[in-house]
Design a protein around this motif. Sequence first.
Motif, PDB file in Angstrom:
ATOM      1  N   GLY A  45       0.836  -1.196   0.000  1.00 20.18           N
ATOM      2  CA  GLY A  45       0.000   0.000   0.000  1.00 20.18           C
ATOM      3  C   GLY A  45       0.865   1.237   0.000  1.00 20.18           C
ATOM      4  O   GLY A  45       0.794   2.059   0.916  1.00 20.18           O
ATOM      5  N   SER A  46       1.664   1.402  -1.020  1.00 17.95           N
ATOM      6  CA  SER A  46       2.650   2.488  -1.067  1.00 17.95           C
ATOM      7  C   SER A  46       2.048   3.874  -1.177  1.00 17.95           C
ATOM      8  O   SER A  46       2.738   4.864  -0.919  1.00 17.95           O
ATOM      9  N   GLY A  47       0.794   3.959  -1.568  1.00 19.86           N
ATOM     10  CA  GLY A  47       0.137   5.263  -1.652  1.00 19.86           C
ATOM     11  C   GLY A  47       0.858   6.194  -2.598  1.00 19.86           C
ATOM     12  O   GLY A  47       1.136   5.846  -3.743  1.00 19.86           O
ATOM     13  N   TYR A  48       1.182   7.386  -2.117  1.00 17.94           N
ATOM     14  CA  TYR A  48       1.893   8.366  -2.940  1.00 17.94           C
ATOM     15  C   TYR A  48       3.411   8.190  -2.859  1.00 17.94           C
ATOM     16  O   TYR A  48       4.153   8.946  -3.471  1.00 17.94           O
ATOM     17  N   GLY A  49       3.868   7.212  -2.097  1.00 17.33           N
ATOM     18  CA  GLY A  49       5.273   6.854  -2.082  1.00 17.33           C
ATOM     19  C   GLY A  49       6.158   7.615  -1.120  1.00 17.33           C
ATOM     20  O   GLY A  49       7.374   7.430  -1.139  1.00 17.33           O
ATOM     21  N   ARG A  50       5.589   8.452  -0.271  1.00 15.19           N
ATOM     22  CA  ARG A  50       6.436   9.241   0.635  1.00 15.19           C
ATOM     23  C   ARG A  50       7.326   8.354   1.496  1.00 15.19           C
ATOM     24  O   ARG A  50       8.529   8.585   1.609  1.00 15.19           O
ATOM     25  N   PHE A  51       6.731   7.358   2.120  1.00 11.28           N
ATOM     26  CA  PHE A  51       7.505   6.461   2.991  1.00 11.28           C
ATOM     27  C   PHE A  51       8.516   5.662   2.165  1.00 11.28           C
ATOM     28  O   PHE A  51       9.703   5.596   2.506  1.00 11.28           O
ATOM     29  N   LEU A  52       8.056   5.069   1.070  1.00 11.69           N
ATOM     30  CA  LEU A  52       8.912   4.234   0.223  1.00 11.69           C
ATOM     31  C   LEU A  52      10.101   5.023  -0.317  1.00 11.69           C
ATOM     32  O   LEU A  52      11.254   4.581  -0.221  1.00 11.69           O
ATOM     33  N   LEU A  53       9.849   6.195  -0.868  1.00 15.86           N
ATOM     34  CA  LEU A  53      10.920   7.027  -1.420  1.00 15.86           C
ATOM     35  C   LEU A  53      11.891   7.487  -0.333  1.00 15.86           C
ATOM     36  O   LEU A  53      13.106   7.486  -0.542  1.00 15.86           O
ATOM     37  N   GLY A  54      11.346   7.841   0.803  1.00 12.57           N
ATOM     38  CA  GLY A  54      12.198   8.271   1.910  1.00 12.57           C
ATOM     39  C   GLY A  54      13.106   7.164   2.412  1.00 12.57           C
ATOM     40  O   GLY A  54      14.297   7.377   2.647  1.00 12.57           O
ATOM     41  N   MET A  55      12.537   5.980   2.568  1.00 16.88           N
ATOM     42  CA  MET A  55      13.337   4.847   3.048  1.00 16.88           C
ATOM     43  C   MET A  55      14.395   4.442   2.026  1.00 16.88           C
ATOM     44  O   MET A  55      15.532   4.132   2.384  1.00 16.88           O
ATOM     45  N   ALA A  56      14.023   4.447   0.759  1.00 18.03           N
ATOM     46  CA  ALA A  56      14.982   4.080  -0.289  1.00 18.03           C
ATOM     47  C   ALA A  56      16.142   5.072  -0.331  1.00 18.03           C
ATOM     48  O   ALA A  56      17.287   4.680  -0.557  1.00 18.03           O
ATOM     49  N   ALA A  57      15.854   6.342  -0.101  1.00 21.23           N
ATOM     50  CA  ALA A  57      16.916   7.351  -0.077  1.00 21.23           C
ATOM     51  C   ALA A  57      17.814   7.186   1.148  1.00 21.23           C
ATOM     52  O   ALA A  57      19.038   7.325   1.056  1.00 21.23           O
ATOM     53  N   LEU A  58      17.215   6.874   2.289  1.00 22.64           N
ATOM     54  CA  LEU A  58      17.989   6.703   3.522  1.00 22.64           C
ATOM     55  C   LEU A  58      18.814   5.425   3.542  1.00 22.64           C
ATOM     56  O   LEU A  58      19.865   5.377   4.175  1.00 22.64           O
ATOM     57  N   TYR A  59      18.315   4.387   2.881  1.00 24.17           N
ATOM     58  CA  TYR A  59      18.961   3.068   2.938  1.00 24.17           C
ATOM     59  C   TYR A  59      19.250   2.552   1.533  1.00 24.17           C
ATOM     60  O   TYR A  59      18.586   1.637   1.038  1.00 24.17           O
ATOM     61  N   PRO A  60      20.250   3.095   0.863  1.00 23.15           N
ATOM     62  CA  PRO A  60      20.559   2.664  -0.503  1.00 23.15           C
ATOM     63  C   PRO A  60      21.069   1.231  -0.597  1.00 23.15           C
ATOM     64  O   PRO A  60      21.095   0.658  -1.684  1.00 23.15           O
ATOM     65  N   ASP A  61      21.434   0.640   0.541  1.00 28.26           N
ATOM     66  CA  ASP A  61      21.930  -0.742   0.551  1.00 28.26           C
ATOM     67  C   ASP A  61      20.802  -1.756   0.770  1.00 28.26           C
ATOM     68  O   ASP A  61      21.063  -2.937   0.979  1.00 28.26           O
ATOM     69  N   ILE A  62      19.557  -1.300   0.711  1.00 30.52           N
ATOM     70  CA  ILE A  62      18.387  -2.173   0.835  1.00 30.52           C
ATOM     71  C   ILE A  62      17.521  -1.971  -0.396  1.00 30.52           C
ATOM     72  O   ILE A  62      17.312  -0.843  -0.836  1.00 30.52           O
ATOM     73  N   ASN A  63      17.021  -3.052  -0.976  1.00 30.05           N
ATOM     74  CA  ASN A  63      16.096  -2.982  -2.104  1.00 30.05           C
ATOM     75  C   ASN A  63      14.670  -2.912  -1.570  1.00 30.05           C
ATOM     76  O   ASN A  63      14.307  -3.653  -0.656  1.00 30.05           O
ATOM     77  N   PHE A  64      13.870  -2.038  -2.172  1.00 28.15           N
ATOM     78  CA  PHE A  64      12.487  -1.849  -1.741  1.00 28.15           C
ATOM     79  C   PHE A  64      11.527  -2.202  -2.869  1.00 28.15           C
ATOM     80  O   PHE A  64      11.709  -1.755  -4.008  1.00 28.15           O
ATOM     81  N   ILE A  65      10.523  -2.976  -2.523  1.00 25.40           N
ATOM     82  CA  ILE A  65       9.458  -3.321  -3.462  1.00 25.40           C
ATOM     83  C   ILE A  65       8.200  -2.632  -2.961  1.00 25.40           C
ATOM     84  O   ILE A  65       7.769  -2.855  -1.838  1.00 25.40           O
ATOM     85  N   GLY A  66       7.643  -1.777  -3.803  1.00 24.75           N
ATOM     86  CA  GLY A  66       6.413  -1.075  -3.454  1.00 24.75           C
ATOM     87  C   GLY A  66       5.230  -1.740  -4.135  1.00 24.75           C
ATOM     88  O   GLY A  66       5.248  -1.957  -5.337  1.00 24.75           O
TER      89      GLY A  66
END
Length: 92
Positions: A45-66
């Motif tokens: 439930g990524s919605g507008y992506g605020r959380f997903l984009l923020g986490m991906a920027a903070l943790y570039p060594d983790i892959n995120f699936i939205g």
Amino acid sequence: MRAPERFLEHAVQAELAPWLLPPAADIGVWCAAFGNQQPLHLDIGSGYGRFLLGMAALYPDINFIGLEYKPERVLRIARAARQQRLSNIRLL
């Protein structure tokens, strides 16, 4: 026997196996999608992506699936990820 194997063995006995995947099931598919073997995190439930984009920027060594239901929101997140040059995001 490792804990995940014991868990699955018990699940088979409980006739739940058709609904469960082993912890590392098809991890190679995701590794191929990202081109690396970094840890995976799932945002449901990524919605507008605020959380997903923020986490991906903070943790570039983790892959995120939205995972998002609304196509227009998926496109919005994809555009933002491209703009921010976040290569650790994939969307469904």
